[in-house]
Every structure is written in C-alpha cells, then in structure tokens.
Design an enzyme around this catalytic site. Structure first.
Site, PDB file in Angstrom:
ATOM      1  N   HIS A 586       0.874  -1.246  -0.138  1.00 36.62           N
ATOM      2  CA  HIS A 586      -0.061  -0.175   0.120  1.00 36.62           C
ATOM      3  C   HIS A 586       0.884   1.033  -0.174  1.00 36.62           C
ATOM      4  O   HIS A 586       0.635   2.245   0.614  1.00 36.62           O
ATOM      5  CB  HIS A 586      -0.815   0.173   1.198  1.00 36.62           C
ATOM      6  N   HIS A 629      -7.219  -0.498   2.831  1.00 36.87           N
ATOM      7  CA  HIS A 629      -6.323  -0.765   1.741  1.00 36.87           C
ATOM      8  C   HIS A 629      -6.585   0.282   0.670  1.00 36.87           C
ATOM      9  O   HIS A 629      -7.539   1.086   0.812  1.00 36.87           O
ATOM     10  CB  HIS A 629      -6.762  -2.408   1.113  1.00 36.87           C
TER      11      HIS A 629
HETATM   12  C1  LIG Z   1       0.450  -7.563  -4.605  1.00 36.56           C
HETATM   13  C2  LIG Z   1      -0.542  -6.457  -4.347  1.00 36.56           C
HETATM   14  C3  LIG Z   1      -1.807  -6.826  -3.541  1.00 36.56           C
HETATM   15  C4  LIG Z   1      -2.621  -5.560  -3.047  1.00 36.56           C
HETATM   16  N1  LIG Z   1      -3.822  -5.824  -2.529  1.00 36.56           N
HETATM   17  C5  LIG Z   1      -4.743  -5.041  -2.191  1.00 36.56           C
HETATM   18  C6  LIG Z   1      -6.174  -5.344  -1.726  1.00 36.56           C
HETATM   19  O1  LIG Z   1      -6.203  -6.553  -1.420  1.00 36.56           O
HETATM   20  N2  LIG Z   1      -6.747  -4.432  -1.558  1.00 36.56           N
HETATM   21  C7  LIG Z   1      -6.704  -3.131  -2.056  1.00 36.56           C
HETATM   22  O2  LIG Z   1      -7.621  -2.390  -1.823  1.00 36.56           O
HETATM   23  N3  LIG Z   1      -5.450  -2.758  -2.732  1.00 36.56           N
HETATM   24  C8  LIG Z   1      -4.445  -3.877  -2.681  1.00 36.56           C
HETATM   25  N4  LIG Z   1      -3.607  -3.360  -3.123  1.00 36.56           N
HETATM   26  C9  LIG Z   1      -3.156  -1.996  -3.558  1.00 36.56           C
HETATM   27  C10 LIG Z   1      -3.994  -1.376  -4.902  1.00 36.56           C
HETATM   28  O3  LIG Z   1      -4.078  -2.406  -5.706  1.00 36.56           O
HETATM   29  C11 LIG Z   1      -3.143  -0.252  -5.563  1.00 36.56           C
HETATM   30  O4  LIG Z   1      -2.896   0.783  -4.295  1.00 36.56           O
HETATM   31  C12 LIG Z   1      -4.095   0.346  -6.587  1.00 36.56           C
HETATM   32  O5  LIG Z   1      -3.753  -0.520  -7.726  1.00 36.56           O
HETATM   33  C13 LIG Z   1      -3.256   1.760  -6.817  1.00 36.56           C
HETATM   34  O6  LIG Z   1      -3.861   2.350  -8.146  1.00 36.56           O
HETATM   35  P1  LIG Z   1      -3.227   3.142  -8.953  1.00 36.56           P
HETATM   36  O7  LIG Z   1      -4.050   3.348 -10.304  1.00 36.56           O
HETATM   37  O8  LIG Z   1      -2.528   4.120  -8.265  1.00 36.56           O
HETATM   38  O9  LIG Z   1      -1.914   2.384  -9.505  1.00 36.56           O
HETATM   39  P2  LIG Z   1      -1.803   0.995 -10.338  1.00 36.56           P
HETATM   40  O10 LIG Z   1      -3.246   0.284 -10.274  1.00 36.56           O
HETATM   41  O11 LIG Z   1      -0.562   0.247  -9.907  1.00 36.56           O
HETATM   42  O12 LIG Z   1      -1.857   1.399 -11.964  1.00 36.56           O
HETATM   43  C14 LIG Z   1      -0.801   2.080 -12.581  1.00 36.56           C
HETATM   44  C15 LIG Z   1      -0.506   1.700 -13.886  1.00 36.56           C
HETATM   45  O13 LIG Z   1       0.422   2.719 -14.634  1.00 36.56           O
HETATM   46  C16 LIG Z   1       1.181   1.939 -15.502  1.00 36.56           C
HETATM   47  N5  LIG Z   1       2.349   2.786 -15.801  1.00 36.56           N
HETATM   48  C17 LIG Z   1       3.253   2.745 -14.791  1.00 36.56           C
HETATM   49  N6  LIG Z   1       4.170   3.719 -15.379  1.00 36.56           N
HETATM   50  C18 LIG Z   1       3.911   4.114 -16.675  1.00 36.56           C
HETATM   51  C19 LIG Z   1       4.386   4.558 -17.793  1.00 36.56           C
HETATM   52  N7  LIG Z   1       5.454   5.531 -17.691  1.00 36.56           N
HETATM   53  N8  LIG Z   1       3.863   4.538 -18.925  1.00 36.56           N
HETATM   54  C20 LIG Z   1       2.780   3.891 -19.123  1.00 36.56           C
HETATM   55  N9  LIG Z   1       2.177   3.187 -18.114  1.00 36.56           N
HETATM   56  C21 LIG Z   1       2.761   3.413 -16.855  1.00 36.56           C
HETATM   57  C22 LIG Z   1       1.420   0.560 -14.739  1.00 36.56           C
HETATM   58  O14 LIG Z   1       1.732  -0.505 -15.610  1.00 36.56           O
HETATM   59  C23 LIG Z   1       0.092   0.256 -14.248  1.00 36.56           C
HETATM   60  O15 LIG Z   1      -0.850  -0.148 -15.115  1.00 36.56           O
HETATM   61  C24 LIG Z   1      -2.308  -4.361  -3.546  1.00 36.56           C
HETATM   62  C25 LIG Z   1      -1.328  -4.088  -4.488  1.00 36.56           C
HETATM   63  C26 LIG Z   1      -0.462  -5.228  -4.974  1.00 36.56           C
HETATM   64  C27 LIG Z   1       0.514  -4.912  -5.791  1.00 36.56           C
END
Ligand SMILES: Cc1cc2nc3c(=O)[nH]c(=O)nc-3n(C[C@H](O)[C@H](O)[C@H](O)COP(=O)(O)OP(=O)(O)OC[C@H]3O[C@@H](n4cnc5c(N)ncnc54)[C@H](O)[C@@H]3O)c2cc1C
Ligand SMILES: *[C@@H]1O[C@H](CO)[C@@H](O)[C@H](O)[C@H]1NC(C)=O
Ligand SMILES: *[C@@H]1O[C@H](CO)[C@@H](O)[C@H](O)[C@H]1NC(C)=O
Ligand SMILES: *[C@@H]1O[C@H](CO)[C@@H](O)[C@H](O)[C@H]1NC(C)=O
Ligand SMILES: *[C@@H]1O[C@H](CO)[C@@H](O)[C@H](O)[C@H]1NC(C)=O
Ligand SMILES: *[C@@H]1O[C@H](CO)[C@@H](O)[C@H](O)[C@H]1NC(C)=O
Length: 704
Positions: A586, A629
């Site tokens: 997280h 989470h």
């Molecule tokens: C193993 C794991 C278990 C988890 N378990 C939970 C859970 O059970 N419940 C919960 O609520 N949360 C959980 N989380 C946390 C939650 O999934 C994240 O906090 C959430 O997905 C964050 O969303 P985001 O949009 O910020 O980032 P992300 O969902 O990570 O998306 C970021 C995206 O940007 C892309 N990207 C990055 N840099 C570039 C670039 N330069 N060019 C193009 N694309 C790029 C990446 O490939 C990715 O697809 C978990 C996370 C992980 C890794």
C-alpha cells in the site's frame, strides 16, 4: 450454487493431517515464469475500437492518460462518456487478455499469480538500513488494470476521520476545492464506483458477516461481494476478537472502519471472477470511437509548449516508446495530460519531464522545467508481518492442496482472505501506554525533522511536519486503526494472523537516476527510520500472538511455528520484525496533495503546481496513509478526478457526485448499468473443470 452436501462430502475426503511445515519462508513469488499454457483468449479480447497501435494513434487527443491501471481506466471510461471528447490511454504493460484465468479466478492470487513475470514491474527498494539492510520486493501490476489486476481484492475504506484529516491538510489553500476530499463527497465518490451484492446466506452465517447495504453503491461498475464459499474456521475470527475486547464493527464501510469485520471483496457474483478496473470500467462499454488504448507502450515524458504565462507551463504533447532502444514517438494533447502511473510511475514521469527536485533532475541530466521539490517525497507505506501456527483444521490451503473436485470448483476458487480488524492506539498500547507514546512522539519531533527528512528543502520539511503532526495529534488519539490484523489461511495446515502498521511516522522518497523511462527509479521508503513505527509494529505482533492464544481461536491452533518461542521479549520481537516485515502493498504519497509551501505536488484540483494542464489522479496523491487498503479509496480518487475535470470542461456534465445513495452517474452511455448481476451463475461458470496447479503457494501468505 454449491450444495452443502457436496461440500460436506468433499471435506470428508480432505486430509486433516497436520502438515509438518516447520518453517514458513518469506513471501517470495516463487513463480518467476508465469507464462504457462492458458485457455484461448478470444472471449476476453476488448472490442478492437479501443485498442490502437502506434501506427493507428491519432495526432492528438483532448486527454492523454499515462497509465491504464486502477485509476487510469476509471478516468478513461468516465471522460469518454462525453462523446465529443477524445481520450488516449497509454499503458506500459500488456492487455492481460492472454492470461484470463490468472487474473479472473480470485484464488489465482495465491496459487497462480502473474506476479513475478512480465506482468509485474518487480521493483525492489533500496537497502533498508533499519530493516536488516534488505532490498524489499515491491510487486506492481504492469498490465491493463494495473495493480487491481493482481491485488488481493480486499475492499476496505478509510475512516471519516482520516479523510477529513486529508481535507484539512489541503484546506488552507482552497477550502472550496478541498471539499472534494472531505468525507461526504469522497464517500459518495467511493460509492459511485461500487455495485454491492450481499453475501450468500450460508457464507454470511459461517463467518458472522455484518454489513449495512446503505453504505454501499448499488449500480457502480466495480462488483463488491463475498466469495461463494466461506472456509468454516473463519467463523472463529470475530468471536476471538470479541473475547480480546475488540468489538465487531456493525459496518466498516460508512466511515468507521474500526474493530473486527469481514469486508467485501472485488468479486463479480455472476461468475465469481475478479472485478477490477478493466473488467468493470472498460470491457462492458458500448462502442466508443473516442476512446483509444495503446498498450505495451511506456510514457517517457511530457512535452511542454514554449509559452509560459503566469508562471505555469502547458503540456502540449506526450512522448512514448516501446523499449529503451525503440524510437520515441509523440502524440499531441489538446486539453490535459493526466498521470495515473501509480505511486512509482507518476512521480517518475514528472521527474523525467523536468518537474521535481532540482538536485535530482541535475544528477539525472534532465533539464528543469518546473522546480518542484516535493515530487517523489513523503513516501509512506504499510509494513506487515505474521505469526503462524499449525492447525488440524481445513484451511483454504489444505482444501486446495487436496485436489478434490470441490477444490477445483469456481465456488471454492472464489474464496480469498478478507477477515480483518483495525485497532486504535489506546487499545493497542493501553491508556497509560498511549500517553507515554504520545509524549515520546511529540518529543522526537524536532530530532526527526533534523535527521529523518529525505530532503533539505524547507517546503518538504514543512510537509513532513504536517504529516507527522496529523499522525501524532489526530490519528493516535482517535478511534482509528494504527494496526491492521489479518487472518490468512491460504497455506495448507497453517493459520496466520498478520499485523500491519497503518500510520507510519517514517517517510521516504523515490527518485530517478537517469533520463530514461526504462531505468527503474530508486525507491527508498526509509522503513522504520522512526522508532515509533517499530514500537507500534512490535505491539501489533504481540497482539497477533495473543489473539492466537485467545478462545475460540486458541482451540484450533497447534504449535506456533513462526516466529516461535525463541521470540518473546520486546527486544526479540524488534529484532525479528526488522528482518521479517514486508510491504502490505500500500505505498502512497509520492505526489502528495499538500500546499506548495508544504512540499505538495498537486493542489486540491489535482493540478501539478506550476502547470496549467497536468494532473495526477492515483494512489500517489494521498498526503497521509489510511487504515485501509488503497484500492477502494483510489477508485474514489479517480471518480472524483473525473467529476472535477468534466465539470471544468463541460458545464453540462455532472459537477460532482451527489449524496444520493447509488451515486449513479448521469452517464450517457451507461458503463455502469450493463452489469446486472445474478448470484446463481456458478453452475454454468466457464471456470468449472479447470485444474489449477499449486505453483506459488509459498508466495501467498502475505499477499493481500
Ligand atoms: C500484490 C498487491 C496486493 C494488493 N492487495 C490489495 C488489496 O487486497 N486491496 C486493495 O484495496 N489494494 C490492494 N493493493 C493496492 C492497490 O492495488 C493499489 O493501491 C492500486 O492499484 C493503486 O492504483 P493506481 O491507479 O495508483 O496504480 P496501479 O493500479 O498500479 O496502476 C498504475 C498503472 O500505470 C502503469 N504505468 C506506470 N508507469 C507507466 C509509464 N511510464 N507509462 C505507461 N504506463 C505506466 C502501470 O503499468 C499500471 O498499469 C495491492 C497491491 C499489490 C501490488
Ligand atoms: C506485448 O508485450 C508482451 C511481452 O511483454 C508480448 O509477449 C506481446 O506479444 C506484446 N504484444 C504486442 C501486440 O506487441
Ligand atoms: C463475468 O460476468 C460478467 C457479467 O456480469 C461478464 O461481463 C464477464 O465477462 C464475465 N467474466 C468471465 C471471466 O467470464
Ligand atoms: C501555450 O501554447 C499552447 C499551444 O502551443 C496553447 O494551447 C496554450 O493555450 C498556450 N498557453 C497559454 C497559457 O497561453
Ligand atoms: C497557475 O496554476 C495554479 C495552480 O497550479 C493556479 O492557482 C494559478 O492561478 C495559475 N496561474 C495562472 C496565471 O494561470
Ligand atoms: C479504542 O478502541 C477501544 C476498543 O474498541 C475502545 O474501547 C476505545 O474507546 C477506543 N478509543 C478511542 C479513543 O476511541
């Protein structure tokens, strides 16, 4: 619908022998090569209208979204509801369409994960001097859906007190815009993303689930429900907590996320599959010629127009490439660039584009466009570790390992851990203990400011203080979690209770070391740099052990195998946890929403300071961690970002989420209405009959 009879028969066939597992390894993702044979992709392919290749990308778009992860796909879906608005998503990872069962089957999270291969960024931290000198693994989804395609599916919301603490950290600059981040509006935004289905009666009964449907959305895109099957031993969780003085929450989703509860998971009850940002917000869309998705493509930087008016730079284009050796291409932007690259990708892209701390940009050979010292700073994360016991009860892992017919059913494979609890500081430490701890934290403030801030910039130091004071003066005395407890039962023959630090006083940073988007940034969370975090974590682990010695849980547990009787004094625990704690996945706050004078990166409208048209909308913008989470709140951030952006450009669009219960969008094309769910689709589930190997079972226990 699985039948009780089938289930009883299956259990009779399952071995109840206690497995002689003497040592539980670290949560290493044993599966380094997830590309095993898989089922055909055809049924999972998006309508080709949305996928484009670099040769079919248009010259320009109104909005370019960098990162098609959890938040990025929400924005893509919402912004393209306005038919006259063109949207391009650029995602570094693949579509995921080639590995449907790995993503869609909930229990694949433990037994068949795509983490560890090309769908995972496979980051690791810089050596952590206060955590045994280790480089801790930081998996992140590199695929459409981002980390929502690989995560543990817990849907937990922060408390009202925490959301309002966030709002007050940004209120001094723009109190009206800050309302977007107060509880009422943010709660509505989280509900807008959600389509809640109550648990099946049997599941509810077995686990003692409590919920209040009025705190949930009913027609949003992300399905929230409970697995089709509940492992019986989960029924011990809430009564054990009650015995220990931790009451069960009547409902955890409406602003009081404290006590014991079984939160819903992001599962679609019509076929017991993972519901994540791609399956929720993109796959069900009707044809939309104004939405393009370019995958396998990395955003390398934002290009700015030469004119600078009023001190703000204007993004004119985005550069992208498919590898460090392929050529860089450019696509023009008419309205805005929205960064949704997540807690690592978004600050990395800003720094690569010349927006960040000057010393970092100079060292990386990136020309400074906007000096913004806070980019990558204020990094906070949750740390977790677990106590493991042997058991002769059937755990999920035991049933899974039995390879019985039931163990291969879609109903069983929809089971994932979610039993949890949050305890406040006065419960954890006792009233006198809390008072002493509070004095210690307050007393350590000035030395922490002198020694623990990862920047010499005065604004970043002010931000460190603001976050520190929020933890000390709002969180610690409040009825809000400082420790999360999690029941984990995915290992055969063992039960774990994990404890996870929720409100760290340690803050770290992330920074680039070269001008290439293909070089990983340095991630330095400075875990345990503040000794208060060690104290809270130690007490959390002691509580986890105590719960294992509390009835009724004590009645089903055998010998403690990890850390075991060698660890008993406070010193033992501290030594052990520093070498065993790992991320709870997280991380947050690398583009923190704080005033610029406090090292902030975005303002209350999510605009990056010093720019007129670059926003960040993902988990990097939280100024503080939450006892939660981060998936559920990040859906809320993305929904709220879409509201803010659409109301700015399109007076006809909904200006903000209303307080209506469902929060249904006035969506013109109804991305959210086509998802009628039924609870009895399991019999015809396409998942039945597929066999699953235990491949990464040892990867699972700390996989949340
Ligand atoms: C193993 C794991 C278990 C988890 N378990 C939970 C859970 O059970 N419940 C919960 O609520 N949360 C959980 N989380 C946390 C939650 O999934 C994240 O906090 C959430 O997905 C964050 O969303 P985001 O949009 O910020 O980032 P992300 O969902 O990570 O998306 C970021 C995206 O940007 C892309 N990207 C990055 N840099 C570039 C670039 N330069 N060019 C193009 N694309 C790029 C990446 O490939 C990715 O697809 C978990 C996370 C992980 C890794
Ligand atoms: C996308 O990348 C993956 C590996 O990273 C590769 O296997 C796949 O073929 C690529 N897809 C396309 C269409 O180029
Ligand atoms: C699950 O059901 C939904 C409809 O509710 C459908 O859109 C989706 O494609 C299905 N997923 C799988 C993997 O079958
Ligand atoms: C700067 O130039 C771009 C295009 O070159 C234009 O769209 C934008 O409005 C200009 N910005 C300002 C603040 O004048
Ligand atoms: C520059 O952007 C900030 C927000 O980052 C905004 O408050 C300010 O009004 C802008 N200045 C001008 C002249 O547009
Ligand atoms: C902390 O939690 C305990 C146990 O639920 C409760 O009795 C106590 O009132 C809470 N403390 C605060 C400050 O709310």
């Amino acid at each position: 619908m699985w039948s009780v009879e089938l289930f009883a028969l299956t259990l009779a066939a399952v071995s109840t022998r206690v497995l002689a597992v003497s040592h539980f390894p670290h949560p290493i993702h044993a599966d380094a090569s997830p590309h095993r044979p898989h089922s055909p992709r055809s049924t999972f392919t998006l309508d080709s209208r949305s996928y484009v290749t670099s040769s079919s990308v248009s010259d320009s778009y109104d909005f370019i979204i960098a990162g098609g992860g959890l938040a990025g796909l929400v924005l893509a879906s919402r912004l393209s509801e306005d038919a006259g608005t063109t949207v391009l998503v650029i995602e570094a990872g693949d579509t995921g369409d080639a590995v449907p069962s790995f993503i869609n089957i909930p229990a694949s999270t433990y037994y068949n994960s795509i983490l560890g291969g090309s769908y995972d960024w496979q980051y690791s931290t810089a050596p952590q001097s206060n955590a045994g000198g280790r480089n801790l693994p930081w998996p992140r989804g590199k695929v459409l859906g981002g980390s929502s395609a690989v995560n543990g599916m817990y849907l937990v919301r922060p408390s009202e007190l925490e959301i309002n603490a966030w709002k007050s950290l940004i209120s001094e600059d723009d109190s009206s815009a800050a309302n977007s981040w107060g509880w009422d509006q943010f709660f509505a935004a989280m509900k807008k993303s959600e389509n809640f289905t109550p648990p099946l009666d049997e599941v509810q009964k077995v686990a003692g689930i409590k919920y209040d449907a009025s705190n949930h959305g009913s027609d949003g895109p992300v399905h929230a429900t409970y697995p089709a099957y509940m492992v019986p031993l989960v029924g011990n969780w809430l009564p054990t907590l009650e015995t220990a003085g931790i009451p069960a929450a009547e409902d955890s989703s409406g602003g009081r996320s404290i006590g014991g509860f079984i939160p819903p998971s992001s599962i679609n009850p019509s076929n017991w599959t993972r519901s994540y940002s791609k399956s929720a917000y993109i796959d069900p869309l009707p044809p939309r010629s104004n939405l393009h998705i370019l995958y396998n493509t990395t955003v390398t930087r934002i290009v700015f127009a030469d004119n600078v008016t009023g001190g703000n730079v204007t993004a004119s284009a985005v550069e992208y490439a498919t590898s460090s050796t392929s050529g860089v291409k450019t696509v023009n932007v008419k309205k805005e660039v929205i960064l949704a690259g997540g807690v690592i990708g978004s600050p990395q892209i800003l720094q690569l584009s010349g927006i960040g701390p000057k010393d970092i940009l100079d060292t990386a050979n990136v020309g400074v466009k906007v000096e913004l010292p806070g980019v990558g700073q204020h990094l906070q994360d949750h740390l977790a570790a677990g106590v493991f016991w042997e058991t002769d009860q059937d755990t999920q892992g035991t049933i899974h390992a039995s390879n019985s017919a039931f163990s291969q059913s879609a109903e069983f494979m929809s089971f994932i851990n979610s039993a949890t609890a949050y305890v406040n500081a006065s419960y954890l430490l006792g009233d006198a203990g809390l008072s002493g701890f509070h004095d210690f934290v307050t007393g350590a403030r000035s030395s922490s400011v002198s020694n623990l801030v990862t920047s010499t910039d005065s604004t970043v130091i002010e931000g460190y203080k603001a976050i520190y004071d929020t933890v000390a003066n709002t969180i610690l005395p409040g009825d809000v979690g400082v420790i999360e407890l999690l029941l984990s039962i995915n290992v055969p023959g063992q039960i774990a209770i994990q404890a996870a630090l929720q409100h760290p006083l340690s803050q770290g940073r992330l920074y680039i070391t070269s001008s290439s988007a293909f070089d990983k940034p340095v991630i330095d969370p400075q875990y345990f740099s503040h000794p208060g975090d060690v104290t809270i974590m130690r007490e959390g682990l002691k509580l986890a052990r105590r719960l294992g010695q509390t009835a009724p849980m004590s009645g089903i547990l055998g010998k403690e195998v990890t850390p075991g009787s060698d660890v008993s004094t406070d010193d033992d625990w501290e030594k052990w946890l520093k070498s065993h704690a790992g991320t709870e996945y997280h991380p947050a706050s690398t583009c923190a929403m704080l005033p610029k004078s406090k090292g902030g990166v975005v303002d209350a409208k999510l605009l990056v300071y010093g720019t007129s048209n670059v926003r960040v909308a993902d988990a990097s913008i939280y100024p503080i961690e939450f006892a939660s989470h981060l998936g559920a709140p990040t859906y809320g951030v993305a929904e709220q970002a879409a509201n803010i952006i659409r109301s700015f450009y399109n007076a006809a669009a909904p200006s903000s989420t209303s307080s209506s219960k469902s929060g249904s969008a006035t969506s013109t094309s109804g991305s959210s209405s086509s998802q009628e769910s039924s609870k009895n689709g399991a019999a015809s589930s396409p998942l039945n009959g597929i066999t699953y190997a235990i491949i990464s079972i040892l990867a699972c226990a700390l996989l949340l």
